[in-house]
Design a protein around this motif. Sequence first.
Motif, mmCIF file in Angstrom:
data_model
loop_
_atom_site.group_PDB
_atom_site.id
_atom_site.type_symbol
_atom_site.label_atom_id
_atom_site.label_comp_id
_atom_site.label_asym_id
_atom_site.label_seq_id
_atom_site.Cartn_x
_atom_site.Cartn_y
_atom_site.Cartn_z
ATOM 1 N N ILE A 61 0.310 -1.751 0.072
ATOM 2 C CA ILE A 61 -0.114 -0.333 -0.190
ATOM 3 C C ILE A 61 0.874 1.359 0.152
ATOM 4 C CG2 ILE A 61 -1.884 1.601 1.454
ATOM 5 C CD1 ILE A 61 -2.958 -1.018 2.226
ATOM 6 N N ILE A 62 0.769 2.000 -0.849
ATOM 7 C CA ILE A 62 1.760 3.211 -0.898
ATOM 8 C C ILE A 62 0.486 4.337 -0.654
ATOM 9 C CG2 ILE A 62 3.028 4.283 -2.378
ATOM 10 C CD1 ILE A 62 4.344 1.412 -3.348
ATOM 11 N N ASN A 63 0.931 5.669 -0.796
ATOM 12 C CA ASN A 63 -0.008 6.504 -0.490
ATOM 13 C C ASN A 63 0.636 7.396 -1.781
ATOM 14 O OD1 ASN A 63 -1.094 6.501 2.239
ATOM 15 N ND2 ASN A 63 0.285 7.409 3.087
ATOM 16 N N CYS A 64 -0.878 8.475 -2.522
ATOM 17 C CA CYS A 64 -0.142 8.632 -3.892
ATOM 18 C C CYS A 64 -1.461 9.708 -4.102
ATOM 19 C CB CYS A 64 0.529 7.580 -4.726
ATOM 20 S SG CYS A 64 -1.554 6.993 -5.602
ATOM 21 N N SER A 65 -1.362 10.404 -5.292
ATOM 22 C CA SER A 65 -2.508 11.179 -6.428
ATOM 23 C C SER A 65 -2.918 10.352 -7.576
ATOM 24 C CB SER A 65 -2.181 12.845 -5.683
ATOM 25 O OG SER A 65 -2.505 12.844 -4.779
ATOM 26 N N LEU A 66 -4.100 10.470 -7.603
ATOM 27 C CA LEU A 66 -4.299 10.545 -9.276
ATOM 28 C C LEU A 66 -4.586 11.449 -10.074
ATOM 29 C CD1 LEU A 66 -5.692 8.542 -11.694
ATOM 30 C CD2 LEU A 66 -7.723 8.464 -10.680
ATOM 31 N N VAL A 67 -3.745 11.279 -10.772
ATOM 32 C CA VAL A 67 -3.905 13.104 -11.578
ATOM 33 C C VAL A 67 -4.964 13.098 -13.032
ATOM 34 C CG1 VAL A 67 -2.228 14.588 -12.563
ATOM 35 C CG2 VAL A 67 -1.690 13.344 -10.725
ATOM 36 N N LEU A 68 -6.138 13.513 -12.959
ATOM 37 C CA LEU A 68 -6.892 13.634 -14.787
ATOM 38 C C LEU A 68 -6.720 14.917 -14.499
ATOM 39 C CD1 LEU A 68 -7.606 12.973 -16.517
ATOM 40 C CD2 LEU A 68 -10.300 11.829 -15.071
ATOM 41 N N GLY A 69 -6.038 15.985 -15.498
ATOM 42 C CA GLY A 69 -6.324 17.211 -16.181
ATOM 43 C C GLY A 69 -6.182 18.330 -14.990
ATOM 44 N N LEU A 70 -6.465 18.723 -14.385
ATOM 45 C CA LEU A 70 -6.480 19.467 -13.082
ATOM 46 C C LEU A 70 -6.862 19.236 -12.325
ATOM 47 C CD1 LEU A 70 -7.247 23.329 -13.990
ATOM 48 C CD2 LEU A 70 -4.510 21.764 -13.872
ATOM 49 N N LYS A 72 7.646 9.427 -15.089
ATOM 50 C CA LYS A 72 7.626 10.961 -15.262
ATOM 51 C C LYS A 72 7.556 12.110 -14.466
ATOM 52 C CE LYS A 72 4.767 10.074 -19.731
ATOM 53 N NZ LYS A 72 4.258 10.636 -20.392
ATOM 54 N N PRO A 73 8.400 13.036 -14.858
ATOM 55 C CA PRO A 73 8.170 14.049 -13.754
ATOM 56 C C PRO A 73 6.755 14.822 -13.106
ATOM 57 C CG PRO A 73 8.508 15.071 -15.749
ATOM 58 C CD PRO A 73 8.143 13.429 -16.070
ATOM 59 N N PHE A 74 6.139 15.758 -12.131
ATOM 60 C CA PHE A 74 5.186 16.478 -11.785
ATOM 61 C C PHE A 74 5.423 17.603 -11.296
ATOM 62 C CE2 PHE A 74 1.002 16.866 -9.478
ATOM 63 C CZ PHE A 74 0.179 17.015 -10.348
ATOM 64 N N LEU A 75 4.658 18.612 -12.041
ATOM 65 C CA LEU A 75 5.453 19.986 -11.459
ATOM 66 C C LEU A 75 6.532 20.401 -11.626
ATOM 67 C CD1 LEU A 75 2.308 21.399 -9.038
ATOM 68 C CD2 LEU A 75 2.486 21.631 -11.313
ATOM 69 N N ASP A 83 11.188 15.143 -9.960
ATOM 70 C CA ASP A 83 10.457 13.704 -10.439
ATOM 71 C C ASP A 83 9.625 12.929 -9.239
ATOM 72 O OD1 ASP A 83 11.533 10.959 -12.008
ATOM 73 O OD2 ASP A 83 13.288 11.192 -10.703
ATOM 74 N N VAL A 84 8.069 12.563 -9.101
ATOM 75 C CA VAL A 84 7.653 11.876 -8.340
ATOM 76 C C VAL A 84 6.656 11.266 -9.777
ATOM 77 C CG1 VAL A 84 7.914 12.913 -6.696
ATOM 78 C CG2 VAL A 84 6.273 14.008 -7.664
ATOM 79 N N GLY A 85 6.238 11.299 -10.791
ATOM 80 C CA GLY A 85 5.064 10.732 -11.450
ATOM 81 C C GLY A 85 5.577 9.010 -11.803
ATOM 82 N N LEU A 86 4.082 8.259 -11.884
ATOM 83 C CA LEU A 86 4.516 7.395 -12.651
ATOM 84 C C LEU A 86 2.623 7.330 -13.414
ATOM 85 C CD1 LEU A 86 5.913 4.929 -12.421
ATOM 86 C CD2 LEU A 86 4.307 4.165 -10.558
ATOM 87 N N GLU A 87 3.266 6.623 -14.741
ATOM 88 C CA GLU A 87 2.095 6.551 -15.998
ATOM 89 C C GLU A 87 1.883 4.840 -15.961
ATOM 90 O OE1 GLU A 87 -0.068 9.060 -18.968
ATOM 91 O OE2 GLU A 87 2.290 8.765 -19.215
ATOM 92 N N VAL A 88 0.709 4.713 -15.759
ATOM 93 C CA VAL A 88 0.861 3.174 -16.165
ATOM 94 C C VAL A 88 -0.837 3.019 -17.026
ATOM 95 C CG1 VAL A 88 -1.009 1.082 -15.318
ATOM 96 C CG2 VAL A 88 0.127 2.857 -13.988
ATOM 97 N N MET A 89 0.051 2.770 -18.789
ATOM 98 C CA MET A 89 -0.758 2.334 -19.207
ATOM 99 C C MET A 89 -1.229 0.696 -19.695
ATOM 100 S SD MET A 89 -0.003 2.977 -23.938
ATOM 101 C CE MET A 89 -1.170 2.926 -24.726
ATOM 102 N N LEU A 90 -2.624 0.502 -19.797
ATOM 103 C CA LEU A 90 -3.212 -0.645 -19.858
ATOM 104 C C LEU A 90 -3.431 -1.635 -21.689
ATOM 105 C CD1 LEU A 90 -5.633 -0.199 -16.618
ATOM 106 C CD2 LEU A 90 -3.739 -0.589 -17.057
ATOM 107 N N LYS A 129 10.206 11.266 -4.670
ATOM 108 C CA LYS A 129 11.001 9.981 -5.601
ATOM 109 C C LYS A 129 10.789 8.229 -4.727
ATOM 110 C CE LYS A 129 14.726 9.526 -8.000
ATOM 111 N NZ LYS A 129 16.339 10.457 -8.894
ATOM 112 N N LYS A 130 11.674 8.706 -3.752
ATOM 113 C CA LYS A 130 12.001 6.994 -2.885
ATOM 114 C C LYS A 130 9.962 5.909 -3.049
ATOM 115 C CE LYS A 130 11.153 7.461 1.148
ATOM 116 N NZ LYS A 130 10.982 7.288 2.729
ATOM 117 N N PHE A 131 8.795 7.002 -2.266
ATOM 118 C CA PHE A 131 7.273 6.518 -2.528
ATOM 119 C C PHE A 131 7.711 5.977 -4.689
ATOM 120 C CE2 PHE A 131 7.684 8.360 1.235
ATOM 121 C CZ PHE A 131 7.002 7.427 2.194
ATOM 122 N N ARG A 132 7.639 7.055 -4.868
ATOM 123 C CA ARG A 132 7.452 6.969 -5.916
ATOM 124 C C ARG A 132 8.210 5.492 -7.514
ATOM 125 N NH1 ARG A 132 9.446 9.260 -10.979
ATOM 126 N NH2 ARG A 132 11.497 8.397 -10.267
#
Length: 835
Positions: A51-60, A139-142, A145-152, A165-168
């Motif tokens: 389990i990892i804390n994170c945020s889901l980004v969609l647009g703003l 991927k970066p966010f703002l 270096d803390v972003g991650l993109e997943v493609m299905l 970055k550690k949690f990412r």
Amino acid sequence: MPIDEQTDSIISYDWISDSKSLKIEASKPDLPNENARVLCILEDGDTINQIINCSLVLGLNITEGILVVGKKKIYFISDLHYDPLKREVLNIDLVPKESRDINIELITGQDNKTSIELRSNTNIINSWPLKDIIYIIKKPFLLRDVGLEVMLTNRSSYFLSFADKKFRNAAHQVLSNYTNITSLDPILAKVLQQLTEYGNQIGSWNGITKANLSTKFSSILTSKVFLADDFDATNLWKLNKLSNFYYLMIVNSLAGRSINDVTQYPIFPWVIADYTSDTLDLNDPKTYRDLSKPMGAQSEKRMIQFMERYEAMKSLNNENVKPFHYGTHYSSAMIVSSYLVRLKPFTDSFLLLQGGQFGHADRLFNSIERTWSSAAIENTTDVRELIPEFYFLPEFLLNINDYNLGVDQNGNHVTDVILPPWANNDPKIFIKKNREALESKYVTEHLNEWIDLIFGYKQRGENAVKACNVFNKLSYPGAVNLDNIDDENERRTVTSIIHNFGQIPLQVFQSAHPSRKYEKRCAIIKPQIFEKFELIDTKNHTFEKVQYIKGVQDVTGKHIWQGYKFLDVTLIEPEIGSIRIRLVSDTGLEINGTIFKNIHNCPITVVRKWKENMLLTGDSDGLIKVWEYKKEKDTFILNELSLLTCHLNKIIQIETFLENNILITLDSVGYVYSWDMTRYQVINCFAEDGKFISISQQSETVGIITFPNNLLKLFTFNGSKYCETGVADEKKRVVTLQSLEIIQSPRHQYLQDVDYFVVGYSDCSISVYQLSLDGTNWEIKTIPILLHGVDTSKAVSVLSCIRMILFQQDCDKSSNLQLVLGYHNGTLETYSSTI
């Protein structure tokens, strides 16, 4: 209570919209421990690995929550927070502010500490099977270096932001074990593999200032010099095996851009400079913008102003005030949202940035010509480039939601975007011409110069100065480390500047990008003479009406065609192998010897292959079901995934567009609907008088034969009509409709003319129709077809189905066009022609 222990808490939950999302409500909203919520949403047999804390980004829209990695699925659960020390999941409202995601307040301007009284006590959960992960990329966010993109596998993607970055990296390490690109075509699979490799390398050195690069990072940086030569996508593009559009999307992804993040949306160039002429000459170099120069240098007068600004700032010799040419950027959240303001969810993003108002009508994106003039000639605070939608989505230029956008200074109501004269007030024409321009000879041979400016060696340093291409220092990766700013107000200010101003993409190429020699590619079918040839397949006779024509390859690579009757067809699945489907009763199917009874409550009328091991079935009451055929232990099961409910009458046809997760369905009354299969939701009603339907696998153009007037009508997938034409008379009736299939070698090339539809008639004749743009008007042309070697004895049998396939080869090779006809008496005829 630890997350892996059982609980006696009382939980109730309701399913919403589809099987991938659910809403959970707790009976005790004051409970500080939310472990039970997590446990109850796990799929049967699933267990929690991490389990990892994170945020889901969609647009703003940034939604805080937890990422739960299970044995079968990954789950994002909103409004929860995991305390790793206590091994407890908490309601987000009970978490201290310093542990919350500060980006929500920094981007939206709203306090992320919403009171418990105001927050709805629900959690929205997204879940994705681990086996469906194609690739993940850092991927970066703002500019962190803390972003991650997943493609299905269904081509949907999700952007996650982590606290650091550690949690990412922890999430990346876990999820990277599940990536599977074997289901993709070889070119896309290889590109995605290298995207992941290079993207993860780039993520490790971008954001590090040049002054303090360690030896390790220096070696990585130096190694990127060969990227343009060794990157498969670049080589394929140079060889004319990738379209310009497709290649730019790849480079954008590699540079950290994402359609899920409007602060880092993909960047595309303006390519046309003529928005005033009645006709557009794409063979004239004067039609195009200068791709060797940034938008700020398109006008000589304005370029001089920017250069003088730079020199004036440089003369100050102030270390804290770095000189730049431009105080604004070519891509930002506001620019993207303003382009897409007429479409959800970008309308909401725009209103959020504008304080809830559309603002003055004269400032809205309302005219292509005016926007070009502002960005290229007139306005010293506007140097914007374009976004991908300018090359494929005509609907974003229409006010289809009928928003009240105000009245301009001339008293005109702002609605649809005003198009140049050569578009004839038709967004479809504008998009087609703009895409033709992007793939034209001039742009193809100069696109590398624009890539140098945006993604390459002219992006920064002395080369950027010479190219008049320097921006505010805060927009460059590595210019500031937000994690090192302790003062909250200062951090908020810097983040606001980065967010509102815009971000320079990660630098992908360290040396000049190679150029490409233009080779025209097309799929033009001229009046053809088809020669009949013998079928290699010996199982071509079903003795019943042929309803499926299936192609396979023999050991020599030759295509073999097989005909199948209704619901007696063999499908090939990579994991399961051969699947034979047979109707055993009105409401039951036999799949590979296993009988599944009463899967519908009324007769099954249609079965259609969907993705991977998924099937679609339609019945006489208008219900469509989505099934997954899979193996559990030693038993094969048929698992119902969703219901598609909109039709009220017998389903007679289902057509698919796999790459974009699209269905087109037709019932016996004539209603034609389109469906979004990522959400299992209806999108649009195309017609109420349909008799046959088909969808182009190249362009998503939808063809409908109507009754009783036998018209062929063509639409965009979103329901915008191109044109129509009559296709039959009293002497013959239409019996089938099929779009041309194009098999490219390789795929992902640009073919200008792809919309061909084949109509079969009751007298066994066929006609081919092409959607064509004649100047500024759409028309449907008839292409004469002559079949040699026709067996006149077949007149006693009625044509039942058609497949027409163009095997597109390289430019220096001829292409083969094959036509396969199936008949009511169970036989096939195959014809071939060389073009």
